[in-house]
Design a protein around this motif. Sequence first.
Motif, PDB file in Angstrom:
ATOM      1  N   CYS A 327     -39.374  71.190  78.878  1.00 30.37           N
ATOM      2  CA  CYS A 327     -38.916  70.187  77.914  1.00 30.37           C
ATOM      3  C   CYS A 327     -39.192  68.762  78.399  1.00 30.37           C
ATOM      4  N   PHE A 330     -42.775  68.153  77.691  1.00 33.86           N
ATOM      5  CA  PHE A 330     -42.967  67.883  76.254  1.00 33.86           C
ATOM      6  C   PHE A 330     -42.617  66.434  75.929  1.00 33.86           C
ATOM      7  N   ALA A 331     -41.602  65.900  76.644  1.00 36.38           N
ATOM      8  CA  ALA A 331     -41.141  64.536  76.364  1.00 36.38           C
ATOM      9  C   ALA A 331     -41.983  63.497  77.100  1.00 36.38           C
ATOM     10  N   PRO A 372     -46.735  69.220  74.201  1.00 39.47           N
ATOM     11  CA  PRO A 372     -45.905  69.602  73.052  1.00 39.47           C
ATOM     12  C   PRO A 372     -46.699  70.108  71.845  1.00 39.47           C
ATOM     13  N   GLU A 373     -48.051  70.004  71.919  1.00 40.68           N
ATOM     14  CA  GLU A 373     -48.827  70.358  70.716  1.00 40.68           C
ATOM     15  C   GLU A 373     -48.809  71.861  70.411  1.00 40.68           C
ATOM     16  N   PRO A 419     -33.879  65.775  77.109  1.00 39.98           N
ATOM     17  CA  PRO A 419     -35.104  66.305  76.483  1.00 39.98           C
ATOM     18  C   PRO A 419     -34.896  67.707  75.911  1.00 39.98           C
ATOM     19  N   ARG A 422     -34.602  67.819  72.212  1.00 36.16           N
ATOM     20  CA  ARG A 422     -35.797  67.618  71.379  1.00 36.16           C
ATOM     21  C   ARG A 422     -36.691  68.859  71.347  1.00 36.16           C
ATOM     22  N   CYS A 423     -36.130  69.969  71.852  1.00 37.11           N
ATOM     23  CA  CYS A 423     -36.885  71.219  71.840  1.00 37.11           C
ATOM     24  C   CYS A 423     -36.070  72.317  71.183  1.00 37.11           C
ATOM     25  N   ARG A 502     -40.359  75.289  71.582  1.00 39.24           N
ATOM     26  CA  ARG A 502     -41.198  74.582  70.626  1.00 39.24           C
ATOM     27  C   ARG A 502     -40.680  73.152  70.511  1.00 39.24           C
ATOM     28  N   ALA A 503     -41.587  72.179  70.506  1.00 39.29           N
ATOM     29  CA  ALA A 503     -41.154  70.785  70.350  1.00 39.29           C
ATOM     30  C   ALA A 503     -40.733  70.562  68.894  1.00 39.29           C
ATOM     31  N   THR A 504     -39.613  69.816  68.701  1.00 37.63           N
ATOM     32  CA  THR A 504     -39.145  69.605  67.308  1.00 37.63           C
ATOM     33  C   THR A 504     -39.541  68.224  66.809  1.00 37.63           C
TER      34      THR A 504
END
Length: 504
Positions: A327, A330-331, A372-373, A419, A422-423, A502-504
């Motif tokens: 996470c 991803f951030a 994060p893609e 973070p 946000r996932c 999964r990134a939100t």
Amino acid sequence: SMSLREHALSLFRSTVDTIRPAPMLKRAVKLQGDGCPQLLVKGQAFPVKRDLYLVGFGKAVLGMAAAAEEILGEHLVRGIINVPLGIQESLQRAGMQEMLLKPDSKIQVIEGAKNNLPDPEALKGAVAIQELAEGLTVDDLLLVLISGGGSALLPAPIPPILLKEKEKLTKMLASRGAAIQELNIVRKTLSLLKGGGLARLAYPARVVSLILSDVIGDPLDIIASGPTAASSHSVQDCLQILAKYNLLHHLPKSVETVLSSSPTKPTALEDYSHVCNIIIGSNTLALDEAKRQAEGLGYATLILSAAVCGEVGRVATLYCQLIRLVCLGFAGLGEGTLSDEVRGNLLQLAAELEIPGLNLAEFLQALRGLGPERPVCILAGGETTVQLQGTGKGGRNQELALRVGLGLHRAQAVETSSPLGRCEIVFLSGGTDGQDGPTEAAGAFCSPELVDEALQEGLSVEAFLSNNDSYTFFSQFQGGHHLLVTGLTGTNVMDIQAILIRAT
């Protein structure tokens, strides 16, 4: 689109499906040609010169034997398998016909080892297998099916030792604190069939063993006590263990007789040139399949290890820290001080857990490349241990999921604008045999929201954990929605964990 939870469930189910006895055998074993037929096992060819015989022992062997008989057809002359007491009835009840032998089968089924302990029934089966093996000739081919639980189903003490004498000795060792490895060395030394004994008796026939492994690292001489594998231990090792626990002068006469007349060095490897041991199902093979499935669903997928072992709380911490790291990545904070700290924690944890064959530094390097893609899937497997403190009902997979849920909740509570928030995160842990502890479930799912959602229903995760009551928690929480229920699968390669992010 499917939710992460649905993806995790479908991953688990399809993975278990590939290690069910029938599909697993059909993938690994083919019978080819009419003139001089050959048995093909994972690409290795074994000519069927004369008769083909089959023996087996273990909890998953009934289903394996049914599939093998279908593949071998007329070539199979006769078979004997030792399986747990009551298994035919419970498979019948569960509607798992494909795991049962046909009425006209050439394979004799002997049920024994009540409560997974050697008993007179299992002894009868072992003697029948021993006699079949001893009667084979150079042109015969013996197919041996082995799965977990095979050891208790193959008791054959070297005469004049009686089964009850051997049992009493192992009980005395256990009560004095002997480790399972030590018990197995003593068992193998006093057995006709374990520690390569079955392979030696079947000589000069060709022996091909098909093994479903439920042991970390798939050691051939440990699975079901290695009846077709060269033993890596000698009588000396056995005597040393007996001396260590002060039992040398408390041995039954029969055991003294056998130990004093046994060869002192392990049999040289060349004695086994007529044997081929092939692992056709294992946690590693299951994770490879899960990875294929996850990639098909669009996940960037990494396998952590098929040998994750250790205390369930520490393993939960390992998974929580891995999730935090993904996470953070991803951030866009993958190279910051926080990530470095998490990586340090992980390396420390892995060193303490001593997971065999795990190169965590390399794994962390691979994680660095994930952005994060694409959603991420991390897979792992093995077998954790639970230190029981309470009197609740649960299993190691449900306990692990609940502990991960609590760990993620705490990590989120500590960091403002965490973070993790946000996932979207789902964690799953399940036993591939479909039964986690003495419960109806194979395992459970969790997510970082679990603790708060449970509190809204008046359920305290901490209270359930301190009583080792994970099954009761998951049964009550949201009407059992987070339980992983598959029913008995008829197979077992330990446990599987999946982390989906999964990134939100």
